[in-house]
Design an enzyme around this catalytic site. Structure first.
Site, PDB file in Angstrom:
ATOM      1  N   CYS A  82     -55.169  92.354 -37.788  1.00 42.80           N
ATOM      2  CA  CYS A  82     -55.587  90.959 -37.513  1.00 42.80           C
ATOM      3  C   CYS A  82     -56.639  90.545 -38.594  1.00 42.80           C
ATOM      4  O   CYS A  82     -57.390  91.044 -39.059  1.00 42.80           O
ATOM      5  CB  CYS A  82     -56.468  90.812 -36.094  1.00 42.80           C
ATOM      6  N   CYS A  85     -61.236  89.096 -38.431  1.00 45.68           N
ATOM      7  CA  CYS A  85     -62.541  89.422 -38.823  1.00 45.68           C
ATOM      8  C   CYS A  85     -62.702  90.491 -39.980  1.00 45.68           C
ATOM      9  O   CYS A  85     -62.859  91.687 -39.735  1.00 45.68           O
ATOM     10  CB  CYS A  85     -63.315  90.031 -37.581  1.00 45.68           C
ATOM     11  N   CYS A 178     -60.111  91.320 -27.742  1.00 48.16           N
ATOM     12  CA  CYS A 178     -60.405  90.593 -28.712  1.00 48.16           C
ATOM     13  C   CYS A 178     -61.968  90.459 -28.689  1.00 48.16           C
ATOM     14  O   CYS A 178     -62.285  90.233 -27.591  1.00 48.16           O
ATOM     15  CB  CYS A 178     -59.935  89.286 -28.881  1.00 48.16           C
ATOM     16  N   GLN A 301     -68.387  72.412 -32.270  1.00 40.94           N
ATOM     17  CA  GLN A 301     -68.628  73.802 -33.078  1.00 40.94           C
ATOM     18  C   GLN A 301     -68.159  74.894 -32.384  1.00 40.94           C
ATOM     19  O   GLN A 301     -68.621  74.985 -31.183  1.00 40.94           O
ATOM     20  CB  GLN A 301     -70.034  73.632 -33.776  1.00 40.94           C
ATOM     21  N   GLU A 351     -66.261  58.075 -38.037  1.00 42.52           N
ATOM     22  CA  GLU A 351     -65.142  59.294 -37.860  1.00 42.52           C
ATOM     23  C   GLU A 351     -63.817  58.692 -37.840  1.00 42.52           C
ATOM     24  O   GLU A 351     -63.541  57.659 -37.424  1.00 42.52           O
ATOM     25  CB  GLU A 351     -65.421  59.800 -36.605  1.00 42.52           C
ATOM     26  N   ASP A 400     -71.155  65.561 -42.999  1.00 50.00           N
ATOM     27  CA  ASP A 400     -70.708  66.825 -42.628  1.00 50.00           C
ATOM     28  C   ASP A 400     -69.011  67.018 -42.848  1.00 50.00           C
ATOM     29  O   ASP A 400     -68.323  66.970 -41.905  1.00 50.00           O
ATOM     30  CB  ASP A 400     -70.793  67.108 -41.137  1.00 50.00           C
ATOM     31  N   CYS A 427     -68.947  73.439 -44.765  1.00 51.46           N
ATOM     32  CA  CYS A 427     -68.206  74.568 -44.470  1.00 51.46           C
ATOM     33  C   CYS A 427     -67.672  75.088 -45.453  1.00 51.46           C
ATOM     34  O   CYS A 427     -66.948  76.227 -45.320  1.00 51.46           O
ATOM     35  CB  CYS A 427     -67.179  74.407 -43.141  1.00 51.46           C
TER      36      CYS A 427
END
Length: 469
Positions: A82, A85, A178, A301, A351, A400, A427
Site C-alpha cells: 500500500c 503510509c 487500515c 481538512q 473560492e 491557502d 501543503c
C-alpha cells in the site's frame, strides 16, 4: 542503457537522507545520487540499479548490510504494498525531523528565502487513526501480492475492496485492516465486502466497466457522526436496497447513509447526484465552538485535530488586533475565515468551487457570524482591481492555495495591493517557495512553522508569515 547496466550493483551504500515524495537518498561511488524506496537514513544496503540518468540512479534494495537506529517496525500488514503510509518504517521523531528539514531546504534552496525564525514542527498527538475521511474502491481484479503469485495456487476469488495500487489504475489492493481511520471504519468496510461476496453482488471491473459495486466513502467526524456513501455503477434496486438495509441494521451508529448511481468512466462524485437513503444528508465537525456542516462533496481538512492546530498557527501568525479587513483566498468551506472572524472587523472569502461557498455561507449563518462575505470564482479572474475597489484594501491576506500554489496573476495582484501582512498556508512547500520568491520584491519572511497533518507519510503543511519590507 544496455543489459549490462541494468544489472549494475552497488554494495555497502549508506542512505544519507529522506528526500522528496517519500524516497530516500544515497550516494553512488561515482558521486551520483541514488533514489531508493523502503529504506530510512543510516541504513547500509546493497542496491541494484534499474534506472540510470545523467545525474542520478534509481535502484532497488537487494540486501541490508546494517539497519538504521531510526527504524521502527511498521504496524500495518499492508506496508510495502500500500502506498499510503510510506514512512511507517521510520520512528515518528525522525519523520518530524525530515519533514522540517524538507520545508527549510525548499524555502532556502528553491525560494532563496532567508528564514529568521523557523519554529519547531507541530507534531500530531495521534500517530494513527487520525483521518476523518477514507475512500475505498471495489474491484473484481484485485492486485496479487508477490507471495500469492509465487505460490502458483489458482486464485478463483479476485474481488477486493481497498486502495488503488500506484501505477496500476485498474488494480486494487484488498485491505484487511487500515490504521488511518478509527473504528468502526474497518468493521464497516469488511462487513460490506463480506456481505457482497455472500450475496453475489458483482464488484466493479474498471477495464470493462462492468459490475455493481464501485466505491465506498466513510467519514467519521470529531463529533462522532458517521457518513457512509456507496457508489454503484448501475441501478439494481433489489441488490442496492439489500446492501443498504444490511448496513443500517448492522451499524445503527451510521448517521448518514447515502448512495450514488454513476455509470460514467471515472468515479469522481462532484458531478453526481447523491441520494440520502437513511439519516441525515450531512454530518458535523466542531472546532472551538464553531460547527461546520459536511456533506458528501464537502472539502474539510482530513485530520480534524491537526486542522485545529494548523488554524491556531495561522491565527497566531496574523496577530489580529480586531480592526482589520482580512482576505481569505482559496477559502474552501470558509473554515479559516470563520476561525479568525471573531478577532477582526471583516473577512472576505474567495473560492472557485460554488458548492464549497454554499457550505461556507450556511456554516457562517449557523455560527451567527455576520462579518464575512463569500465570493465564488476563479481566483485569478475574480481577485482583480474592481473586486478590491468594491470590497476594500485588505490589512491582512490569508492564502491557502492547492498544491500547485498561487497563479502568477494572483501573486502580482497581492504585490499591487500590498497588505501589511500575508499568512501563507501550504501543503506543498516547493510551490510555496516559488511564490515566496516572487513576493520577495516587497515582503520579508518573518516566521515559518510546519504542521504535521499526516503522520506515517512524507506530506507536511507549512505556514509562513510575510511582512512588508
Amino acid at each position: 542503457m544496455g543489459k549490462k547496466d541494468k544489472k549494475q550493483i552497488f554494495e555497502n551504500i549508506l542512505v544519507i537522507d529522506a528526500g522528496a515524495k517519500g524516497k530516500s537518498v544515497a550516494k553512488a561511488p561515482d558521486g551520483r545520487v541514488i533514489f531508493l524506496e523502503g529504506v530510512v537514513p543510516d541504513d547500509v544496503v546493497d542496491v541494484q540499479v534499474f534506472k540510470k540518468r545523467k545525474s542520478y540512479y534509481e535502484g532497488t534494495i537487494i540486501a541490508f548490510r546494517q539497519k538504521s537506529t531510526k527504524r521502527t517496525e511498521p504496524v500495518c500488514e499492508h506496508f510495502g504494498y500500500c502506498g499510503g503510509c510510506k514512512w511507517q518504517n521510520m520512528a515518528y521523531e525522525h519523520q518530524l525531523f525530515y519533514k522540517q528539514k524538507e520545508v527549510e531546504n525548499n524555502l532556502k534552496r528553491l525560494g532563496g528565502i532567508e528564514i529568521p525564525e523557523l519554529l519547531p514542527i507541530v507534531s500530531s498527538a495521534e500517530k494513527y487513526f487520525y483521518r476523518n475521511k477514507m475512500e475505498f474502491s471495489f474491484s473484481d481484479m484485485r492486485w496479487l501480492t508477490p507471495q500469492e503469485i509465487q505460490s502458483e495456487q489458482e486464485i478463483s476469488n479476485r474481488n477486493g475492496l481497498g486502495f488503488h495500487i500506484a501505477g496500476a489504475w485498474d488494480k486494487v489492493l484488498d485491505i484487511n485492516q487500515c490504521h488511518l481511520q478509527e473504528d468502526p471504519s474497518n468493521a464497516i468496510r469488511l462487513a460490506t465486502k463480506e456481505f457482497a461476496l455472500r450475496h453475489n453482488l458483482p464488484f466493479y471491473n474498471p477495464r470493462n466497466q462492468t459490475g455493481l459495486l464501485r466505491s465506498m466513502m466513510i467519514r467519521i467526524s470529531s463529533t462522532g457522526d458517521i457518513m457512509v456513501v456507496i457508489q454503484f455503477f448501475e441501478e439494481n434496486i433489489k441488490k442496492r436496497t439489500q446492501l443498504l438495509d444490511f448496513l443500517i441494521e448492522k451499524f445503527p451508529q451510521i448517521t448518514s447513509l447515502q448512495y450514488i448511481i454513476n455509470s460514467k468512466a471515472n468515479d469522481s462524485i462532484y458531478d453526481q447526484e447523491i441520494i440520502c437513503y437513511h439519516g441525515s444528508e450531512c454530518i458535523y465537525e466542531q472546532m472551538e465552538g464553531l460547527r461546520f456542516k459536511i456533506n458528501a462533496k464537502s472539502f474539510y481538512q482530513t485530520n480534524s485535530a491537526q486542522a485545529y492546530e494548523l488554524y491556531k498557527v495561522t491565527r497566531d501568525f496574523a496577530d489580529l488586533k480586531g480592526d482589520e479587513l482580512v482576505y481569505d483566498l482559496y477559502t474552501g468551506t470558509g473554515t479559516i475565515a470563520q476561525f479568525v472572524a471573531q478577532k477582526v472587523r471583516k473577512v472576505i472569502g474567495v473560492e472557485a468551487v460554488s458548492e464549497a461557498i454554499s457550505d461556507a455561507k450556511e456554516n457562517a449563518k449557523y455560527n451567527n457570524i455576520n462579518n464575512i462575505d463569500f465570493f465564488v470564482g476563479d481566483m485569478k479572474s475574480v481577485f482583480n482591481d474592481e473586486f478590491i475597489q468594491k470590497n476594500g484594501f485588505p490589512d491582512v491576506i490569508i492564502t491557502d492555495p492547492p498544491r500547485d500554489g498561487m497563479h502568477k496573476d494572483v501573486v502580482e495582484q497581492i504585490l499591487r495591493i500590498a497588505p501589511l501582512k500575508i499568512v501563507y498556508v501550504s501543503c506543498n512547500s516547493a510551490t510555496q517557495a516559488r511564490d515566496l520568491a516572487l513576493l520577495n520584491e516587497k515582503y520579508k519572511v518573518t516566521k515559518v512553522r510546519p504542521v504535521d497533518m499526516f503522520p506515517q507519510t512524507y506530506h507536511v503543511e507549512n505556514v509562513v508569515l510575510l511582512e512588508k519590507k
